[in-house]
Design a protein around this motif. Structure first.
Motif, mmCIF file in Angstrom:
data_model
loop_
_atom_site.group_PDB
_atom_site.id
_atom_site.type_symbol
_atom_site.label_atom_id
_atom_site.label_comp_id
_atom_site.label_asym_id
_atom_site.label_seq_id
_atom_site.Cartn_x
_atom_site.Cartn_y
_atom_site.Cartn_z
ATOM 1 N N THR A 136 0.746 -1.185 -0.022
ATOM 2 C CA THR A 136 -0.019 0.077 -0.029
ATOM 3 C C THR A 136 0.863 1.157 0.000
ATOM 4 N N LEU A 137 0.885 2.055 -0.783
ATOM 5 C CA LEU A 137 1.437 3.163 -1.190
ATOM 6 C C LEU A 137 1.138 4.330 -0.178
ATOM 7 N N PRO A 138 2.173 5.221 0.297
ATOM 8 C CA PRO A 138 1.660 6.520 1.120
ATOM 9 C C PRO A 138 0.426 7.111 0.429
ATOM 10 N N ALA A 139 -0.456 7.745 1.347
ATOM 11 C CA ALA A 139 -1.438 8.418 0.872
ATOM 12 C C ALA A 139 -0.739 9.791 0.674
ATOM 13 N N ALA A 140 -0.333 10.023 -0.441
ATOM 14 C CA ALA A 140 0.209 11.384 -0.641
ATOM 15 C C ALA A 140 -0.556 12.174 -1.336
ATOM 16 N N GLN A 141 -0.844 13.611 -1.035
ATOM 17 C CA GLN A 141 -1.695 14.581 -1.658
ATOM 18 C C GLN A 141 -1.037 14.994 -2.646
ATOM 19 N N VAL A 142 -1.753 15.344 -3.711
ATOM 20 C CA VAL A 142 -1.001 15.953 -4.873
ATOM 21 C C VAL A 142 -2.299 17.447 -5.283
ATOM 22 N N ARG A 143 -1.428 18.381 -5.278
ATOM 23 C CA ARG A 143 -2.380 19.732 -5.718
ATOM 24 C C ARG A 143 -2.585 19.959 -7.333
ATOM 25 N N THR A 144 -3.326 20.363 -7.880
ATOM 26 C CA THR A 144 -3.327 20.749 -9.435
ATOM 27 C C THR A 144 -2.366 21.676 -9.544
ATOM 28 N N SER A 145 -2.333 22.574 -8.694
ATOM 29 C CA SER A 145 -0.957 23.857 -9.076
ATOM 30 C C SER A 145 0.392 23.214 -9.392
ATOM 31 N N TRP A 146 0.614 22.242 -8.275
ATOM 32 C CA TRP A 146 2.004 21.287 -8.707
ATOM 33 C C TRP A 146 1.697 20.741 -10.118
ATOM 34 N N LEU A 147 0.808 20.051 -10.332
ATOM 35 C CA LEU A 147 0.613 19.363 -11.862
ATOM 36 C C LEU A 147 0.951 20.427 -12.908
ATOM 37 N N TYR A 148 0.163 21.481 -13.002
ATOM 38 C CA TYR A 148 0.242 22.631 -13.994
ATOM 39 C C TYR A 148 1.759 23.055 -14.109
ATOM 40 N N ALA A 149 2.145 23.618 -12.969
ATOM 41 C CA ALA A 149 3.369 24.298 -12.795
ATOM 42 C C ALA A 149 4.585 23.301 -13.357
ATOM 43 N N ALA A 246 -3.156 -0.029 -10.049
ATOM 44 C CA ALA A 246 -3.141 1.507 -9.380
ATOM 45 C C ALA A 246 -3.971 1.285 -8.408
ATOM 46 N N ARG A 247 -5.252 0.982 -8.606
ATOM 47 C CA ARG A 247 -6.396 1.124 -7.338
ATOM 48 C C ARG A 247 -6.012 0.305 -6.313
ATOM 49 N N GLN A 248 -5.370 -0.870 -6.885
ATOM 50 C CA GLN A 248 -5.214 -2.201 -5.765
ATOM 51 C C GLN A 248 -4.053 -1.591 -4.586
ATOM 52 N N VAL A 249 -2.987 -0.778 -5.086
ATOM 53 C CA VAL A 249 -1.946 -0.682 -4.359
ATOM 54 C C VAL A 249 -1.929 1.000 -3.938
ATOM 55 N N GLY A 250 -3.095 1.515 -4.323
ATOM 56 C CA GLY A 250 -3.455 2.970 -3.812
ATOM 57 C C GLY A 250 -2.548 3.891 -4.570
ATOM 58 N N LEU A 251 -2.085 3.783 -5.791
ATOM 59 C CA LEU A 251 -1.375 4.722 -6.466
ATOM 60 C C LEU A 251 -2.083 5.945 -7.232
ATOM 61 N N THR A 252 -2.045 7.120 -6.857
ATOM 62 C CA THR A 252 -2.748 8.203 -7.538
ATOM 63 C C THR A 252 -2.147 8.330 -9.301
ATOM 64 N N LEU A 265 -7.747 8.398 -12.837
ATOM 65 C CA LEU A 265 -8.565 7.086 -12.726
ATOM 66 C C LEU A 265 -8.388 6.286 -11.435
ATOM 67 N N SER A 266 -7.505 6.879 -10.462
ATOM 68 C CA SER A 266 -7.061 6.173 -9.247
ATOM 69 C C SER A 266 -6.595 7.241 -8.023
ATOM 70 N N GLY A 267 -7.101 7.297 -6.908
ATOM 71 C CA GLY A 267 -6.711 8.123 -6.180
ATOM 72 C C GLY A 267 -7.324 9.788 -6.178
ATOM 73 N N GLU A 268 -8.373 9.829 -6.805
ATOM 74 C CA GLU A 268 -9.184 11.131 -6.864
ATOM 75 C C GLU A 268 -9.083 11.831 -5.688
ATOM 76 N N ASP A 269 -9.534 10.996 -4.541
ATOM 77 C CA ASP A 269 -9.715 11.805 -3.279
ATOM 78 C C ASP A 269 -8.322 12.311 -2.808
ATOM 79 N N ARG A 270 -7.392 12.246 -3.200
ATOM 80 C CA ARG A 270 -6.002 12.742 -2.855
ATOM 81 C C ARG A 270 -5.607 13.911 -3.843
ATOM 82 N N VAL A 271 -6.477 14.258 -4.586
ATOM 83 C CA VAL A 271 -6.131 15.171 -5.636
ATOM 84 C C VAL A 271 -6.848 16.601 -5.242
#
Length: 295
Positions: A136-149, A246-252, A265-271
């Motif tokens: 199970t991978l760490p539940a790391a949050q990812v910000r859309t501002s990071w993705l666009y930058a 990805a859903r099995q191991v908790g990968l965003t 398609l996986s980890g939407e709650d962490r975005v």
């Protein structure tokens, strides 16, 4: 706790101006005009582990030590805690030899070698799901501002792709900061170089983002998960098995990222959607990287 961002400078490889990575060939364009075209060089690299020949990969030839270490790690041939005694590269023979202090299990793995849908060294030794059971991978949050930058900076980075095309890029990132940019003829080579760099520099994976131009197939998801990276982003699309794993191991898992658009398609709650979309520029055509179905 995640380690702080590395103080190492942003490593961009390869340098598109480096001699020997491309060559000029004569071509004819759509108008019938004849002129020089820059194309990417491709050469074999044979990887040995403790004296045994493991695989020959087709690569552009830069950072062979990182590629060898990352490939062996991602194929499960280097165990956690195993001491690497040396990594020797012979440019004339185009051979890299990795020596460890442990006994390896490559003989059995070689018997069970499986070809996958990947390019270059898209090969998995043994059971493709080995190592994922219970992961199970760490539940790391990812910000859309990071993705666009990140997408904007990566797309504007001088690269071999912009020089000659026919190549994939992979970038290890921390939040909105790219750390290491690697390219190669196969997306797996580029990922393995990242893995080798992380192993060499003892870089933690648990708060990192992996950005790739390649398709989000099962083996790309497996490699990312086994590296311990919790977020995988691509310009390209998905395969069903890749999404399932990805859903099995908790990968965003975020794909088809171009301009303002992306699909998770996986980890939407962490975005965390913190970006102002009206301030996100469209992707400039001149800096656009490949994606979609390209391999």
């Amino acid at each position: 706790m995640p380690n702080p961002p590395t103080d190492l400078p942003y490593l961009i490889a390869p340098d598109p101006a480096r001699p020997g990575l491309t060559r000029q060939v004569q071509g004819v364009d759509h108008t019938g005009a004849i002129g020089p075209i820059s194309v990417v060089e491709e050469r074999p690299l044979t990887i040995f582990l403790n004296g045994a020949e493991i695989v020959t990969a087709m690569t552009i030839g830069d950072y062979p030590e990182y590629l060898a270490l990352g490939f062996l790690r991602n194929q499960g041939m280097l165990r956690d805690g195993e001491t690497i005694k040396g990594v020797d590269y012979d440019d004339d023979l185009q051979v890299v030899v990795v020596r460890t202090d442990g006994t390896t299990t490559y003989e059995e793995k070689l018997k069970k070698k499986t070809r996958t849908s990947g390019c270059a060294v898209g090969t998995v030794f043994g059971d493709m799901m080995e190592g994922l059971e219970g992961l199970t991978l760490p539940a790391a949050q990812v910000r859309t501002s990071w993705l666009y930058a990140l997408a904007d900076q990566i797309n504007r980075t001088p690269s071999l792709y912009l020089e000659a095309g026919a190549i994939h890029g992979t970038v290890l990132c921390h939040q909105a900061r790219p750390l290491v940019y690697m390219e190669d003829v196969g997306r797996h080579n580029a990922v393995d170089k990242i893995a080798g760099w992380m192993l060499s520099e003892t870089i933690s994976a648990q708060d990192k983002i992996l950005y790739t131009t390649g398709r989000l197939t099962s083996e790309m998801v497996i490699k990312t998960a086994l590296m311990g990276i919790p977020v995988l982003v691509s310009r390209s699309g998905f395969t069903a098995w890749g999404v399932e794993i990805a859903r099995q191991v908790g990968l965003t898992l975020i794909g088809r990222m171009r301009g303002r658009r992306f699909v998770c398609l996986s980890g939407e709650d962490r975005v965390l959607r913190d970006a102002n979309l009206s301030a996100v520029a469209d992707e400039p055509r001149k800096s656009a990287r490949k994606g979609g179905g390209d391999d």
